[in-house]
Design an enzyme around this catalytic site. Structure first.
Site, mmCIF file in Angstrom:
data_model
loop_
_atom_site.group_PDB
_atom_site.id
_atom_site.type_symbol
_atom_site.label_atom_id
_atom_site.label_comp_id
_atom_site.label_asym_id
_atom_site.label_seq_id
_atom_site.Cartn_x
_atom_site.Cartn_y
_atom_site.Cartn_z
ATOM 1 N N ASP A 135 41.814 42.869 38.406
ATOM 2 C CA ASP A 135 40.735 42.882 37.507
ATOM 3 C C ASP A 135 41.435 43.661 36.226
ATOM 4 O OD1 ASP A 135 37.808 42.925 36.875
ATOM 5 O OD2 ASP A 135 38.368 45.222 36.644
ATOM 6 N N GLU A 161 43.129 38.130 36.274
ATOM 7 C CA GLU A 161 41.959 38.073 35.219
ATOM 8 C C GLU A 161 42.827 38.433 33.957
ATOM 9 O OE1 GLU A 161 37.645 39.537 34.053
ATOM 10 O OE2 GLU A 161 39.083 40.962 34.731
#
Length: 705
Positions: free
Chosen positions: A392, A443
């Site tokens: 993330d 990401e």
């Protein structure tokens, strides 16, 4: 030997670095500290010796020679209980362990730090207990506290293992299931109670204690694990899911019973769980982690998660988990200011805090912190058999000025976080060395070069990267009324300019259906019929575009409301009036996944221009796209897209090959609640051209026979 006054004062205030120098056997005396004890005896192989209280809850007895012994302790109203003395045992960390930790290279950190059930054979028989070890280099003293000592920090102080900053103690007579924390005396003389950073089990929030666990899960997925390899030229259709809100109250056990059949019904190849590591605030969806080594207890125990993953593997479904090494919350019981100072976080607030999220940022340049995170990635792969880590907020790690008004440049005056880059490279290289078939997925929302390039070539070393540019451009295009789309045609064609610069996943993730953005359904203009048709055409386009696929839960049937973790997926959309549109989308996603998996043209050359060719890219007036996907085996599939609000008859499409083209997907088919226009099931091309009927808001796939 009596305890010197200065040492006794430090012991009484839990500020001594070496309690083992005074407790246990020393120079002919056995000494123990037992608050509230009524009587204590030292028992050896051939003697029982009463101990005498000498003040400050300390008891002593003479024992001329060092030998194995037990303490028989009597508390008021209870029979005597015989236990071994933990201060008579050597440290559980070897000098080599300590050396590796100091260098930041202990790849199995979870096996030496934290709490571990131990068994020893001694002269007087077996001894069972739990060892505890924690990194707190700036602490004046550290103790283990729990129900087993009434949370009293004076009973089990830990010893410092020198320059490593690690504190350690072995406590006999306790075992799995015990709740505990570390009572840390800071350099400023304050006591702070902290959960174990290496805890492998916790109490369910809002409780914050760590729990001793003794794991012995027997895996049954050897066939899956042995077949896993590094080949990325495979079909990959990912179903992203939040454990607690797929169905409100769902957990590891209930997903095991319900989710697997659902994934198989819809032909997804992988499931991706939003973070399952322990987190104090459910509203963070798991993206503010307090327990990096502990699956969240709000959804079950660690073995229940293992059983879910085991069953998924045996059903042929890969498991990806979201991993959050970018930042962590400031909750006082967790990692923040762990030993009273900036330890896991960078000490300079310009690097050590992320104001957007109210979190601390890891100090990626510190050996022990980097070790904590790299080992954590290995832990999830080793102990939970995961098949992928989706990392993330990578962009927030890469740039020192990410969402900051004030920032601290790197040593060259630049904005790149060189320590974070090195950390990501080390993580990817280490994970792929130990687990060659494991995916790491970034990401990363910027144009940072080489995200998926090998670390040996200076890249970050990720397996895949989320294509955020494609996602943003595509959603911006589809939310426009069809009459305006002709002016934004390049919003779709632009993605092919860079489609092969990285190895991409095409994500419609949870981030696109929260915080007032609405659902995919609400973004499509028009009435329900047009919304459903628009969504079907969006998915037809997505599944034929180069790149792996990801849908968030509920999108597979066009959930109408945006997601909120406090509510279930809106299964009511599949009931009552208007549900036929959602059933149609659901059936289409099932069929798209089926054809996708069966057609190598759609996945075997995702990362090279050899797998794609435009057949119509510039017809912005009609909002038409046409392109061919080529498989590595020579298979050819044509996708034609009409994103206008008008049907088009006798449309001439150039194609690279002549032959018979068999329709394999039509998003306008009546079985999907489309218009059901009677289209030829086979079209023959001559002189590299074919005549097509193209219903409004529709995508067709044709396979070259």
């Amino acid at each position: 030997m009596t305890i010197p006054a200065a040492d006794l004062a430090r012991l009484n205030n839990c500020q001594h670095h070496a309690p083992h120098d005074f407790y246990g056997w020393h120079d002919g005396v056995v000494r123990t500290r037992r608050p509230n004890a009524e009587a204590i005896e030292v028992r050896t192989a051939d003697a029982t010796i009463p101990m005498e209280p000498v003040g400050d809850d300390i008891w002593e007895a003479p024992l001329p020679e060092e030998q194995d012994y037990r303490l028989a302790i009597t508390y008021p109203g209870q029979p005597a209980r015989e236990v071994a003395c933990g201060y008579h045992f050597l440290p559980t960390l070897t000098s080599f362990d300590q050396h590796l930790i100091g260098e930041g290279r202990h790849e199995r950190l979870w096996e030496v730090l934290g709490a571990h059930v131990r068994h020893y054979e001694t002269d007087l028989g077996p001894v069972d207990g739990v060892s505890f070890a924690v990194w707190a280099p700036n602490a004046r003293g550290v103790a283990v506290v729990g129900h087993f000592c009434g949370w009293n920090p004076t009973q089990y102080p830990m010893r410092s293992l020198g320059s490593t900053g690690i504190w350690e103690v072995f406590i006999p007579g306790i075992g799995a299931g015990e709740q505990y924390k570390f009572a840390i005396q800071t350099a400023h003389g304050q006591r702070i109670d902290k959960s174990d950073p290496m805890a492998r089990k916790t109490l369910a929030p809002p409780e914050t204690a760590s729990v001793v666990v003794d794991e012995d899960y027997e895996w049954n997925d050897s066939e899956w694990m042995e077949a896993r390899n590094e080949d990325l030229n495979v079909p990959m259709s990912i179903y992203e899911l939040h454990v607690g809100s797929w169905k409100q109250g769902s957990n590891y056990a209930s997903l095991r019973a319900e989710l697997i059949d659902y994934l198989l019904e819809h032909n997804f190849t992988h499931v991706e769980f939003l973070p399952v590591a322990e987190h104090p605030f459910g509203g963070s969806w798991g993206y503010q982690v307090s327990g990096y080594y502990a699956p969240s207890a709000r959804w079950g125990d660690p073995d229940e998660l293992r059983a879910l993953i085991d069953d998924l593997h045996n059903a042929g479904i890969g498991v990806i988990v979201d991993w959050v090494p970018a930042h962590f919350p400031k909750d006082e019981f967790a990692l923040g200011r762990f030993d009273g100072s900036a330890l896991y976080e960078h000490p300079d607030w310009r690097r050590g805090e992320q104001s957007d999220w109210g979190t601390y940022v890891f100090d990626f340049g510190r050996n022990e912190v980097r070790n904590f995170l790299v080992a954590n990635a290995l832990y999830w792969a080793e102990e939970f058999h995961i098949d992928g880590l989706r990392v993330d907020a990578v962009a927030s790690m890469l740039y020192l000025d990410y969402s900051r008004d004030e920032w601290l440049p790197n040593q060259y005056g630049g904005r790149e976080n060189l320590e974070a880059v090195a950390f990501l490279q080390e993580t990817n290289a280490t994970v792929h060395r130990h687990f060659p078939g494991l995916l790491t997925i970034a990401e990363e929302s910027t144009s940072w070069p080489g995200v998926t390039a090998p670390t040996s070539e200076g890249g970050l070393g990720f397996s895949l990267k989320w294509n955020m540019g494609w996602m943003n451009d595509t959603l911006e295009y589809f939310q426009k009324d069809p009459i305006y789309r002709s002016h934004h045609h390049d919003g779709l064609t632009f993605s092919l300019v860079y489609a092969f610069s990285e190895r991409y996943v095409l994500p419609f993730s949870h981030d696109e259906v929260v915080h007032g953005k609405g659902s995919l359904w609400t973004r499509i203009p028009g009435d329900n019929w047009n919304k459903a048709a628009g969504l079907r055409s969006l998915f037809g386009y997505m599944f034929s575009h180069p790149g792996k696929k990801l849908l968030f839960m509920g999108q597979e049937f066009g959930q109408e409301t945006e997601w909120a973790e406090g509510f279930s997926v809106d299964w009511s959309n599949l009931e009552g009036w208007g549900s036929e549109f959602h059933h149609g989308i659901k059936r289409l996603v099932r069929d798209l996944n089926t054809v996708y998996k069966d057609q190598p043209a759609l996945w075997s050359q995702d990362f090279t221009g050899e797998g794609f060719q435009w057949t119509k890219a510039d017809d912005y007036n009609n909002s038409v796209l046409g392109y061919v996907r080529y498989g590595s085996n020579g298979e050819t599939l044509l996708a034609v897209c009409n994103f206008s609000g008008n049907a088009i008859d006798n449309y001439q499409m150039w194609v690279p090959k002549d032959g018979n083209w068999k329709m394999v997907i039509n998003t306008d088919d009546a079985v999907y609640c489309g218009a059901g226009t009677d289209l030829p099931q086979q079209v023959t091309s001559q002189d590299n051209a074919m005549q097509l009927q193209m219903p409004a808001h529709s995508v067709q796939w044709y396979e070259l026979a």
